[in-house]
Design an enzyme around this catalytic site. Sequence first.
Site, mmCIF file in Angstrom:
data_model
loop_
_atom_site.group_PDB
_atom_site.id
_atom_site.type_symbol
_atom_site.label_atom_id
_atom_site.label_comp_id
_atom_site.label_asym_id
_atom_site.label_seq_id
_atom_site.Cartn_x
_atom_site.Cartn_y
_atom_site.Cartn_z
ATOM 1 N N HIS A 36 10.903 34.135 34.893
ATOM 2 C CA HIS A 36 9.564 34.094 34.285
ATOM 3 C C HIS A 36 9.534 34.629 32.851
ATOM 4 O O HIS A 36 8.739 34.163 32.044
ATOM 5 C CB HIS A 36 8.576 34.919 35.116
ATOM 6 C CG HIS A 36 8.306 34.335 36.470
ATOM 7 N ND1 HIS A 36 7.172 34.632 37.195
ATOM 8 C CD2 HIS A 36 9.023 33.471 37.239
ATOM 9 C CE1 HIS A 36 7.200 33.977 38.351
ATOM 10 N NE2 HIS A 36 8.320 33.277 38.404
ATOM 11 N N THR B 53 16.398 57.322 33.830
ATOM 12 C CA THR B 53 15.357 56.555 34.529
ATOM 13 C C THR B 53 15.419 55.066 34.237
ATOM 14 O O THR B 53 14.818 54.267 34.970
ATOM 15 C CB THR B 53 13.967 57.033 34.081
ATOM 16 O OG1 THR B 53 13.872 56.837 32.654
ATOM 17 C CG2 THR B 53 13.739 58.500 34.397
ATOM 18 N N GLY B 54 16.030 54.688 33.139
ATOM 19 C CA GLY B 54 16.008 53.294 32.675
ATOM 20 C C GLY B 54 14.790 53.009 31.806
ATOM 21 O O GLY B 54 14.673 51.925 31.227
ATOM 22 N N ILE B 55 13.898 53.971 31.727
ATOM 23 C CA ILE B 55 12.632 53.741 30.998
ATOM 24 C C ILE B 55 12.819 53.912 29.486
ATOM 25 O O ILE B 55 12.386 53.064 28.691
ATOM 26 C CB ILE B 55 11.533 54.699 31.513
ATOM 27 C CG1 ILE B 55 11.224 54.413 32.986
ATOM 28 C CG2 ILE B 55 10.273 54.564 30.665
ATOM 29 C CD1 ILE B 55 10.331 55.455 33.648
ATOM 30 N N GLY B 56 13.453 54.996 29.087
ATOM 31 C CA GLY B 56 13.603 55.262 27.643
ATOM 32 C C GLY B 56 14.355 54.147 26.937
ATOM 33 O O GLY B 56 13.924 53.681 25.861
ATOM 34 N N ARG C 189 5.657 26.487 32.161
ATOM 35 C CA ARG C 189 4.529 27.368 31.805
ATOM 36 C C ARG C 189 5.017 28.743 31.351
ATOM 37 O O ARG C 189 4.347 29.406 30.553
ATOM 38 C CB ARG C 189 3.547 27.480 32.974
ATOM 39 C CG ARG C 189 4.107 28.201 34.199
ATOM 40 C CD ARG C 189 3.151 28.113 35.381
ATOM 41 N NE ARG C 189 3.589 28.914 36.503
ATOM 42 C CZ ARG C 189 4.532 28.516 37.383
ATOM 43 N NH1 ARG C 189 5.148 27.360 37.226
ATOM 44 N NH2 ARG C 189 4.863 29.295 38.406
ATOM 45 N N HIS C 190 6.185 29.140 31.863
ATOM 46 C CA HIS C 190 6.716 30.450 31.482
ATOM 47 C C HIS C 190 7.173 30.444 30.025
ATOM 48 O O HIS C 190 7.087 31.458 29.334
ATOM 49 C CB HIS C 190 7.864 30.849 32.407
ATOM 50 C CG HIS C 190 7.442 30.918 33.845
ATOM 51 N ND1 HIS C 190 6.504 31.823 34.289
ATOM 52 C CD2 HIS C 190 7.804 30.171 34.915
ATOM 53 C CE1 HIS C 190 6.302 31.641 35.582
ATOM 54 N NE2 HIS C 190 7.083 30.637 35.990
ATOM 55 N N ASP D 104 22.933 56.352 27.704
ATOM 56 C CA ASP D 104 23.038 57.737 27.237
ATOM 57 C C ASP D 104 23.832 58.497 28.304
ATOM 58 O O ASP D 104 24.401 57.881 29.228
ATOM 59 C CB ASP D 104 21.649 58.338 26.970
ATOM 60 C CG ASP D 104 20.844 58.600 28.244
ATOM 61 O OD1 ASP D 104 21.282 58.171 29.333
ATOM 62 O OD2 ASP D 104 19.774 59.230 28.141
ATOM 63 N N HIS D 105 23.846 59.825 28.209
ATOM 64 C CA HIS D 105 24.589 60.635 29.191
ATOM 65 C C HIS D 105 23.993 60.471 30.596
ATOM 66 O O HIS D 105 24.709 60.520 31.586
ATOM 67 C CB HIS D 105 24.580 62.108 28.774
ATOM 68 C CG HIS D 105 23.194 62.644 28.540
ATOM 69 N ND1 HIS D 105 22.411 62.243 27.468
ATOM 70 C CD2 HIS D 105 22.429 63.520 29.244
ATOM 71 C CE1 HIS D 105 21.248 62.861 27.522
ATOM 72 N NE2 HIS D 105 21.226 63.639 28.595
ATOM 73 N N CYS E 17 19.956 54.636 31.498
ATOM 74 C CA CYS E 17 19.723 56.041 31.154
ATOM 75 C C CYS E 17 19.327 56.724 32.462
ATOM 76 O O CYS E 17 19.582 56.171 33.532
ATOM 77 C CB CYS E 17 18.696 56.204 30.032
ATOM 78 S SG CYS E 17 17.017 55.664 30.377
HETATM 79 C C1 RB5 Z 1 17.895 62.287 29.489
HETATM 80 O O1 RB5 Z 1 17.775 63.533 30.081
HETATM 81 C C2 RB5 Z 1 16.799 61.373 29.985
HETATM 82 O O2 RB5 Z 1 15.584 61.733 29.403
HETATM 83 C C3 RB5 Z 1 17.131 59.936 29.669
HETATM 84 O O3 RB5 Z 1 18.334 59.595 30.259
HETATM 85 C C4 RB5 Z 1 16.144 58.888 30.145
HETATM 86 O O4 RB5 Z 1 15.813 59.069 31.474
HETATM 87 C C5 RB5 Z 1 14.976 58.685 29.283
HETATM 88 O O5 RB5 Z 1 14.126 57.822 29.525
#
Ligand code: RB5
Length: 152
Positions: free
Chosen positions: A98, A67-70, A132-133, A8-9, A65
Site C-alpha cells: 500500500h 524501539t525502531g521509532i527514532g 489507487r495506492h 544505533d547501539h 534502534c
Molecule cells: C537509545 O537508548 C534509544 O533511545 C534508541 O535506540 C531508540 O529507541 C530511539 O528511538
Amino acid sequence: MRVALGSDHGGFHLKAVIKEYLDRQGIANYDFGTYDAGAVDYPDFARKVAEAVASGEYDRGILCCGTGIGVCIAANKVPGIRAAHCHDTFSARASREHNDANILTMGERVVGPGLALEIVATWLEAGFSGGRHARRVAKISAIEASYSCRKE
Ligand code: RB5
C-alpha cells in the site's frame, strides 16, 4: 536487490542478526554502522541509510534502534523516503503493497530475532500494488515537494 543496513547501539545486535540472514540468503547488503555497542546517536545512522536509499544507490533500507521509532522519524525527514515501523508481518506486507515503503524499521527492545527475520523476509518479498495506492503515495510525495528542502 541491494539493502542498506543501519542501527544505533540499541539496535546493534538485531542488525547483526539481520545482516547474517541477508548474507545467508545471498541478498547484497552493506552495513552503514554502528559497528559496536558503544552509545551513538540514531539520527546519524538513519540519515546515512536514508540517503543511500533516496539516491538510488540501494533499493531498500533496514534500520534498527531500541524501539525502531527514532530511526523511523529521522529517516522520514529525507526526501523520497517512506520508512515504515513494523513489528508484525501484516504491517510489513501492507507497508510494501500500500505504501511502497523503501525502509523498514524495527526495535531490538521490542521484537525478538525470530519474528524480526520473518518480518524482514515478508517485507523484502512483497511488492507495491500500484493502482489507487500509487495515487495516494503520489500525494505523499506532493506534500514533501510543497516544502522547500535544503541540504546541509
Ligand atoms: C537509545 O537508548 C534509544 O533511545 C534508541 O535506540 C531508540 O529507541 C530511539 O528511538
